[in-house]
Enzyme design. Sequence first.
Site, PDB file in Angstrom:
ATOM      1  N   HIS A  34       0.839  -1.207   0.000  1.00 26.70           N
ATOM      2  CA  HIS A  34       0.000   0.000   0.000  1.00 26.70           C
ATOM      3  C   HIS A  34       0.871   1.254   0.000  1.00 26.70           C
ATOM      4  O   HIS A  34       0.599   2.226  -0.695  1.00 26.70           O
ATOM      5  CB  HIS A  34      -0.887   0.030   1.251  1.00 26.70           C
ATOM      6  CG  HIS A  34      -1.802  -1.134   1.415  1.00 26.70           C
ATOM      7  ND1 HIS A  34      -1.626  -2.087   2.399  1.00 26.70           N
ATOM      8  CD2 HIS A  34      -2.914  -1.504   0.740  1.00 26.70           C
ATOM      9  CE1 HIS A  34      -2.591  -2.977   2.323  1.00 26.70           C
ATOM     10  NE2 HIS A  34      -3.394  -2.653   1.321  1.00 26.70           N
ATOM     11  N   GLN A 149      -8.713  -7.669 -10.680  1.00 26.74           N
ATOM     12  CA  GLN A 149      -9.405  -6.469 -10.186  1.00 26.74           C
ATOM     13  C   GLN A 149      -8.988  -5.248 -11.012  1.00 26.74           C
ATOM     14  O   GLN A 149      -9.833  -4.460 -11.465  1.00 26.74           O
ATOM     15  CB  GLN A 149      -9.037  -6.270  -8.713  1.00 26.74           C
ATOM     16  CG  GLN A 149      -9.342  -4.898  -8.151  1.00 26.74           C
ATOM     17  CD  GLN A 149      -9.041  -4.815  -6.667  1.00 26.74           C
ATOM     18  OE1 GLN A 149      -9.775  -5.378  -5.867  1.00 26.74           O
ATOM     19  NE2 GLN A 149      -7.995  -4.116  -6.287  1.00 26.74           N
ATOM     20  N   LEU A 180       3.543  -9.112  -0.666  1.00 31.52           N
ATOM     21  CA  LEU A 180       2.920  -8.598   0.556  1.00 31.52           C
ATOM     22  C   LEU A 180       1.405  -8.648   0.427  1.00 31.52           C
ATOM     23  O   LEU A 180       0.852  -8.358  -0.627  1.00 31.52           O
ATOM     24  CB  LEU A 180       3.352  -7.152   0.800  1.00 31.52           C
ATOM     25  CG  LEU A 180       4.826  -6.923   1.108  1.00 31.52           C
ATOM     26  CD1 LEU A 180       5.067  -5.473   1.483  1.00 31.52           C
ATOM     27  CD2 LEU A 180       5.293  -7.817   2.235  1.00 31.52           C
ATOM     28  N   SER A 182      -2.264  -8.217   3.209  1.00 36.89           N
ATOM     29  CA  SER A 182      -2.790  -8.060   4.575  1.00 36.89           C
ATOM     30  C   SER A 182      -3.133  -9.423   5.170  1.00 36.89           C
ATOM     31  O   SER A 182      -3.218  -9.583   6.377  1.00 36.89           O
ATOM     32  CB  SER A 182      -4.040  -7.182   4.573  1.00 36.89           C
ATOM     33  OG  SER A 182      -3.765  -5.958   3.940  1.00 36.89           O
ATOM     34  N   ARG A 183      -3.350 -10.410   4.298  1.00 43.15           N
ATOM     35  CA  ARG A 183      -3.742 -11.745   4.789  1.00 43.15           C
ATOM     36  C   ARG A 183      -2.530 -12.620   5.143  1.00 43.15           C
ATOM     37  O   ARG A 183      -2.718 -13.714   5.671  1.00 43.15           O
ATOM     38  CB  ARG A 183      -4.628 -12.451   3.764  1.00 43.15           C
ATOM     39  CG  ARG A 183      -6.013 -11.805   3.634  1.00 43.15           C
ATOM     40  CD  ARG A 183      -6.930 -12.601   2.739  1.00 43.15           C
ATOM     41  NE  ARG A 183      -8.316 -12.165   2.803  1.00 43.15           N
ATOM     42  CZ  ARG A 183      -8.943 -11.450   1.857  1.00 43.15           C
ATOM     43  NH1 ARG A 183      -8.295 -11.089   0.762  1.00 43.15           N
ATOM     44  NH2 ARG A 183     -10.213 -11.111   2.002  1.00 43.15           N
TER      45      ARG A 183
END
Length: 272
Positions: A34, A149, A180, A182-183
């Site tokens: 991010h 996406q 990387l 978040s999960r």
Amino acid sequence: MQVLKTIKELQEVRKNITGTVGFVPTMGALHNGHISLIKQARNENDVVIVSIFVNPTQFLPGEDLDAYPRKDEADKKICQMCKVDYVFMPEISTMYGNEEILIKAPNKSYILEGKTRPGHFDGVLRVVLKLFNLTQATNAYFGKKDAQQLSLIMQMVKDLFLPINIIPCEIIREDDGLALSSRNIYLDATQRKDALLISKSLYMAGSLIASGERNIKAVENKLYSIMQTLDVEYVAIVDREFNELKIIEPKNTIILVVARFGNTRLLDNIWL
Ligand code: AMP
């Protein structure tokens, strides 16, 4: 840096911005992936808006909506360090009411990720369109990590004539190659180690293609052989618009891998 919670606050702020706006939509639990998007937005725009919103409409029943990591305070600090101007952190009830106009993602949203998660991309496009309308950003930054996406968002921008530039950003990895996510925090030590086979298989497929291999089956076999100890959900080789390829087309190929580690699905890909 200002934290905005309501539509009215964001619209009020937006009215008074004159320069270019860079927008980075996220679900929070910010990591270096991010951060690289935010830094690029900071370099290329007068004003940077980051949204942090765990969007319920893109989770299917039984998925990890409730367990999804939430780190609001740490996220705000990261945004501050990255010199973000505005963080938009709405409540669910702020983003969703009883609206009846919905976004329907195209058929190709029901392959690959959309096959395992039918309806997921309807939710993604729905929230992204709302956020684009609110921020009226000049440029929006998305990671190539979520390649399908990204492709569907570009399609939406094209089909609906949305006045925004979509900027694809490179995948950020740990030093050992793990993309990387978040999960990743869901992985135990063994799974974390095993997960390295995903990026390894993609790199090996990349070098096979660099050495001249154009046969899809041969490349797929290479990927599966390296990941034979993993629970591979799919390997796919597609073009930039997610059409199936008959042979490898250099500069127009994406190789995608999803593998499962318990309940955790890890996605990775390489653009060739
Ligand atoms: P998320 O918070 O997972 O919805 O991701 C927000 C944005 O960050 C999306 O555009 C992702 O593609 C992007 N992103 C997530 N992980 C990475 C990564 N490892 N490298 C680059 N971009 C990423």
